[in-house]
Design an enzyme around this catalytic site. Structure first.
Site, mmCIF file in Angstrom:
data_model
loop_
_atom_site.group_PDB
_atom_site.id
_atom_site.type_symbol
_atom_site.label_atom_id
_atom_site.label_comp_id
_atom_site.label_asym_id
_atom_site.label_seq_id
_atom_site.Cartn_x
_atom_site.Cartn_y
_atom_site.Cartn_z
ATOM 1 N N ASN A 1 102.100 22.384 74.704
ATOM 2 C CA ASN A 1 101.343 23.384 75.450
ATOM 3 C C ASN A 1 99.835 23.264 75.271
ATOM 4 O O ASN A 1 99.073 23.555 76.193
ATOM 5 C CB ASN A 1 101.795 24.788 75.023
ATOM 6 N N TYR B 1 90.469 16.987 83.909
ATOM 7 C CA TYR B 1 91.647 17.849 83.791
ATOM 8 C C TYR B 1 92.766 17.382 84.718
ATOM 9 O O TYR B 1 93.935 17.285 84.307
ATOM 10 C CB TYR B 1 91.251 19.288 84.104
ATOM 11 N N LYS C 1 96.477 15.912 83.343
ATOM 12 C CA LYS C 1 97.737 16.555 83.707
ATOM 13 C C LYS C 1 98.611 15.615 84.541
ATOM 14 O O LYS C 1 99.845 15.606 84.404
ATOM 15 C CB LYS C 1 97.469 17.861 84.460
ATOM 16 N N THR D 1 94.984 34.079 81.367
ATOM 17 C CA THR D 1 94.696 33.714 79.983
ATOM 18 C C THR D 1 93.202 33.475 79.808
ATOM 19 O O THR D 1 92.417 33.553 80.752
ATOM 20 C CB THR D 1 95.447 32.424 79.596
#
Length: 249
Positions: free
Chosen positions: A84, A150, A154, A184
């Site tokens: 995670n 990013y 991913k 978040t």
């Protein structure tokens, strides 16, 4: 016995996933830079924690070779790894990306989950139900300005899962799962980014303003439901929003 490893369990989605697993009576080994005292207080008998910087590949390799992972998995009939931990930085066009920030992102978002996955599977005993879940992102499948690092990291997790399936390792199931847009600290970090570095920031501001962000608790419940379900691993790359309400395919 079911035993789990969760990276980045100290806050956000990782903390919520660890909490859902612990709530089911599943022992969790949390790997993060900081401890989660709240989880430890509620589940002292089930939670073990290791303070480690997962962006430090040398430190992670040393921990892997130190025997703690072997000991944790020794009595597991079902073993779960949830990769995670991650970072959205550096945000911005290519000329603005510092070398150190790029290196840290690749180490945390790609090297750490790949290192842990390999070590985890190698240490699962024959006959163990061994499951690896990489927390991916829609950014691995769709490109955004300012998110080249990013998006690339991913996408790497997605392609890794696809290739691992071809190896047909006995007892192993793997899925790179995009969880959707979650409320978040990472989302707050995205919304605070300068428009020059992230031109589509307004889209994420609108999602917060319109109340469409999913809570970490709700998302974690669905992730854990899918992770423990019979359908886990049937799709090596999946999107939680396209699965059923319980998280099953």
């Amino acid at each position: 016995m079911i035993k789990a490893i969760v990276t980045g369990h100290s806050r956000g989605l990782g903390a919520a996933i660890a909490s859902k697993l612990l709530g089911r009576g599943i022992a969790v080994l949390g790997l993060a830079r900081a401890r989660n005292d709240n989880l430890a207080g509620h589940h002292p008998e089930l939670l073990e924690q290791v303070e480690i910087d997962l962006a430090d590949a040398a430190a992670l390799a040393q921990w892997i070779d130190g025997g703690a992972l072997d000991a944790w998995l020794a009595d597991a009939g079902t073993a779960l790894l949830v990769n995670n931990a991650g970072t959205v930085q550096p945000i911005g066009p290519l000329p603005s990306q510092g070398a150190a920030a790029v290196s840290k992102a690749v180490a945390l978002n790609v090297a750490a989950p790949l290192m842990l996955s390999a070590a985890f599977v190698a240490r699962c005993r024959p006959g163990t139900d061994c499951r690896v879940l990489n927390v991916s992102s829609g950014a691995g499948r769709h490109v955004y300005p300012g998110w080249s690092v990013y998006c690339a990291t991913k996408a790497a997790l997605d392609h890794h899962a696809r290739a691992v399936v071809l190896d047909k390792t006995p007892g192993l199931r793997i899925c790179s799962l995009a969880p959707g847009v979650i409320d978040t600290d990472m989302q707050a970090e995205i919304r605070s980014t300068d428009l020059e570095r992230f031109p589509v920031r307004e889209r994420f501001e609108a999602m917060k303003r319109d109340g469409v962000l999913v809570s970490a608790d709700e998302c974690a419940g669905r992730i854990v439901g899918h992770l423990l379900g019979d359908a886990f691993g049937e799709q090596p790359v999946a999107d939680l929003r396209e699965l059923g309400a319980s998280g099953k395919a």
